[in-house]
Design a protein around this motif. Structure first.
Motif, PDB file in Angstrom:
ATOM      1  N   LEU A  31       6.879   3.105   5.235  1.00 28.10           N
ATOM      2  CA  LEU A  31       5.428   2.902   5.360  1.00 28.10           C
ATOM      3  C   LEU A  31       4.725   3.113   4.025  1.00 28.10           C
ATOM      4  N   GLU A  32       5.149   4.129   3.294  1.00 24.08           N
ATOM      5  CA  GLU A  32       4.548   4.410   1.987  1.00 24.08           C
ATOM      6  C   GLU A  32       4.787   3.254   1.026  1.00 24.08           C
ATOM      7  N   VAL A  33       6.022   2.708   1.043  1.00 24.22           N
ATOM      8  CA  VAL A  33       6.355   1.571   0.181  1.00 24.22           C
ATOM      9  C   VAL A  33       5.494   0.358   0.543  1.00 24.22           C
ATOM     10  N   VAL A  34       5.352   0.097   1.836  1.00 25.39           N
ATOM     11  CA  VAL A  34       4.565  -1.044   2.309  1.00 25.39           C
ATOM     12  C   VAL A  34       3.091  -0.878   1.940  1.00 25.39           C
ATOM     13  N   ASN A  35       2.537   0.294   2.181  1.00 29.56           N
ATOM     14  CA  ASN A  35       1.117   0.529   1.886  1.00 29.56           C
ATOM     15  C   ASN A  35       0.830   0.418   0.394  1.00 29.56           C
ATOM     16  N   ASP A  36       1.738   0.932  -0.438  1.00 34.48           N
ATOM     17  CA  ASP A  36       1.569   0.806  -1.887  1.00 34.48           C
ATOM     18  C   ASP A  36       1.585  -0.670  -2.299  1.00 34.48           C
ATOM     19  N   PHE A  37       2.478  -1.422  -1.689  1.00 35.94           N
ATOM     20  CA  PHE A  37       2.581  -2.861  -1.985  1.00 35.94           C
ATOM     21  C   PHE A  37       1.286  -3.576  -1.614  1.00 35.94           C
ATOM     22  N   VAL A  38       0.762  -3.298  -0.422  1.00 35.60           N
ATOM     23  CA  VAL A  38      -0.464  -3.964   0.040  1.00 35.60           C
ATOM     24  C   VAL A  38      -1.654  -3.553  -0.818  1.00 35.60           C
ATOM     25  N   ARG A  39      -1.731  -2.269  -1.174  1.00 36.47           N
ATOM     26  CA  ARG A  39      -2.827  -1.812  -2.038  1.00 36.47           C
ATOM     27  C   ARG A  39      -2.807  -2.548  -3.376  1.00 36.47           C
ATOM     28  N   ASN A  40      -1.628  -2.740  -3.930  1.00 34.17           N
ATOM     29  CA  ASN A  40      -1.502  -3.435  -5.208  1.00 34.17           C
ATOM     30  C   ASN A  40      -1.886  -4.910  -5.084  1.00 34.17           C
ATOM     31  N   GLU A  41      -1.481  -5.530  -3.971  1.00 33.04           N
ATOM     32  CA  GLU A  41      -1.754  -6.954  -3.765  1.00 33.04           C
ATOM     33  C   GLU A  41      -3.235  -7.229  -3.476  1.00 33.04           C
ATOM     34  N   THR A  42      -3.962  -6.220  -3.011  1.00 35.59           N
ATOM     35  CA  THR A  42      -5.369  -6.421  -2.647  1.00 35.59           C
ATOM     36  C   THR A  42      -6.331  -5.778  -3.640  1.00 35.59           C
ATOM     37  N   ARG A  43      -5.828  -5.338  -4.768  1.00 30.68           N
ATOM     38  CA  ARG A  43      -6.670  -4.601  -5.721  1.00 30.68           C
ATOM     39  C   ARG A  43      -7.789  -5.473  -6.292  1.00 30.68           C
ATOM     40  N   HIS A  44      -7.615  -6.805  -6.270  1.00 29.25           N
ATOM     41  CA  HIS A  44      -8.627  -7.712  -6.819  1.00 29.25           C
ATOM     42  C   HIS A  44      -9.732  -8.039  -5.825  1.00 29.25           C
ATOM     43  N   LEU A  45      -9.541  -7.654  -4.562  1.00 29.10           N
ATOM     44  CA  LEU A  45     -10.517  -8.018  -3.538  1.00 29.10           C
ATOM     45  C   LEU A  45     -11.782  -7.161  -3.658  1.00 29.10           C
ATOM     46  N   PRO A  46     -12.923  -7.714  -3.300  1.00 31.22           N
ATOM     47  CA  PRO A  46     -14.166  -6.936  -3.391  1.00 31.22           C
ATOM     48  C   PRO A  46     -14.247  -5.908  -2.272  1.00 31.22           C
ATOM     49  N   GLY A  47     -15.073  -4.902  -2.484  1.00 29.65           N
ATOM     50  CA  GLY A  47     -15.340  -3.941  -1.411  1.00 29.65           C
ATOM     51  C   GLY A  47     -14.195  -2.992  -1.114  1.00 29.65           C
ATOM     52  N   ARG A  48     -14.110  -2.580   0.149  1.00 26.56           N
ATOM     53  CA  ARG A  48     -13.156  -1.560   0.600  1.00 26.56           C
ATOM     54  C   ARG A  48     -12.097  -2.206   1.491  1.00 26.56           C
ATOM     55  N   VAL A  49     -10.840  -2.001   1.129  1.00 30.64           N
ATOM     56  CA  VAL A  49      -9.741  -2.569   1.909  1.00 30.64           C
ATOM     57  C   VAL A  49      -9.163  -1.487   2.824  1.00 30.64           C
ATOM     58  N   ILE A  50      -9.145  -1.757   4.121  1.00 31.04           N
ATOM     59  CA  ILE A  50      -8.582  -0.837   5.108  1.00 31.04           C
ATOM     60  C   ILE A  50      -7.239  -1.399   5.559  1.00 31.04           C
ATOM     61  N   ILE A  51      -6.185  -0.596   5.400  1.00 29.41           N
ATOM     62  CA  ILE A  51      -4.826  -1.044   5.726  1.00 29.41           C
ATOM     63  C   ILE A  51      -4.366  -0.380   7.019  1.00 29.41           C
ATOM     64  N   LYS A  52      -3.889  -1.183   7.952  1.00 33.86           N
ATOM     65  CA  LYS A  52      -3.346  -0.670   9.211  1.00 33.86           C
ATOM     66  C   LYS A  52      -1.897  -1.155   9.321  1.00 33.86           C
ATOM     67  N   SER A  53      -0.960  -0.241   9.078  1.00 43.67           N
ATOM     68  CA  SER A  53       0.463  -0.589   9.134  1.00 43.67           C
ATOM     69  C   SER A  53       1.096   0.000  10.387  1.00 43.67           C
ATOM     70  N   ASN A  54       1.891  -0.786  11.078  1.00 42.45           N
ATOM     71  CA  ASN A  54       2.613  -0.292  12.253  1.00 42.45           C
ATOM     72  C   ASN A  54       3.872   0.455  11.830  1.00 42.45           C
ATOM     73  N   ARG A  55       4.261   1.437  12.616  1.00 41.05           N
ATOM     74  CA  ARG A  55       5.470   2.200  12.317  1.00 41.05           C
ATOM     75  C   ARG A  55       6.674   1.262  12.383  1.00 41.05           C
ATOM     76  N   PRO A  56       7.486   1.204  11.314  1.00 39.62           N
ATOM     77  CA  PRO A  56       8.633   0.286  11.308  1.00 39.62           C
ATOM     78  C   PRO A  56       9.719   0.718  12.288  1.00 39.62           C
ATOM     79  N   ASP A  57      10.453  -0.255  12.791  1.00 38.03           N
ATOM     80  CA  ASP A  57      11.587   0.007  13.667  1.00 38.03           C
ATOM     81  C   ASP A  57      12.794   0.307  12.790  1.00 38.03           C
TER      82      ASP A  57
END
Length: 230
Positions: A31-57
């Motif tokens: 989850l930490e790896v995924v959230n870090d990846f998404v944060r990096n990919e969305t860093r150019h977007l305006p405003g506040r990015v809220i990430i909701k990740s499901n627990r991996p199987d």
């Protein structure tokens, strides 16, 4: 014999707990790896990015991994609901996919009152409200400077988010207007009159018919000037 039996029971009792703890740790790492990846990919977007990740199987990742590598599946887009892949790069080879959803909360420019087509927008015509960009189709204006002074190309209903394709820059040259064609170069400057064959905003290409009937393309400028392209 009784002690040996108790030890066996204890081992079996603790094994599921250890497995569960290991799975939780593995899931948290992924989850930490995924959230870090998404944060990096969305860093150019305006405003506040809220990430909701499901627990991996973690049953798809039977062995711990020292080098988990996140990636976006082919054709994937970091927007709305999507999945992030994680593959193990060391000897514990596996790949799994984690469902993710994001919200992009920022201020969006809305019409404060009905705006008719062809009207040049002023400050009183707009209002900024917080909104989730993911839920608004099309490219919307997020800064009043993108809107004020522009001309509506369609009717804008009150409370409607204003999309950039619904606006255009004001024309500085009108169709049929008498304009001055200018051309400059090394050691020379030429100027002549002509008639604009179309309306154009500043910086747009416009065709002009000169006094001999020749049609020339140039760049529209304020003040009824058209710069001939060299």
């Amino acid at each position: 014999m009784k002690i040996k039996f108790l030890l066996i029971v204890l081992v079996y009792a603790l094994t599921p707990m250890a497995a569960t703890a290991s799975e939780d740790s593995s899931a948290s790492t992924i989850l930490e790896v995924v959230n870090d990846f998404v944060r990096n990919e969305t860093r150019h977007l305006p405003g506040r990015v809220i990430i909701k990740s499901n627990r991996p199987d973690t049953r798809q990742a039977p062995h711990s991994c020292r080098q988990p590598q996140p990636f976006l599946p082919a054709g994937g887009r970091v927007w709305g609901k999507f999945s992030v892949g994680v593959r193990c790069q060391d000897e514990a080879t596996w790949t799994l996919y984690v469902p993710v959803e994001i919200e992009v909360i920022t201020r969006v420019v809305h019409a404060a009152q009905p705006v008719s087509m062809g009207k040049q927008l002023e400050a009183q015509d707009i209002v900024s409200k917080e909104a989730d960009l993911v839920r608004i189709p099309g490219e919307v204006a997020t800064d009043p400077d993108q809107v004020i002074g522009k001309v509506a190309t369609t009717f804008l209903a009150s409370g409607q988010p204003i999309r950039t394709h619904q606006l255009r820059a004001p024309h500085v040259i009108s169709r049929g207007q008498k304009v001055r064609l200018t051309a400059t170069g090394a050691g020379f400057a030429v100027s002549m009159e002509g008639e604009a064959l179309a309306a154009a905003a500043a910086g747009e290409v416009v065709q002009v018919r000169n006094h001999t009937g020749r049609i020339i393309s140039g760049i529209a400028r304020t003040g009824g000037v058209v710069e001939i392209k060299q």
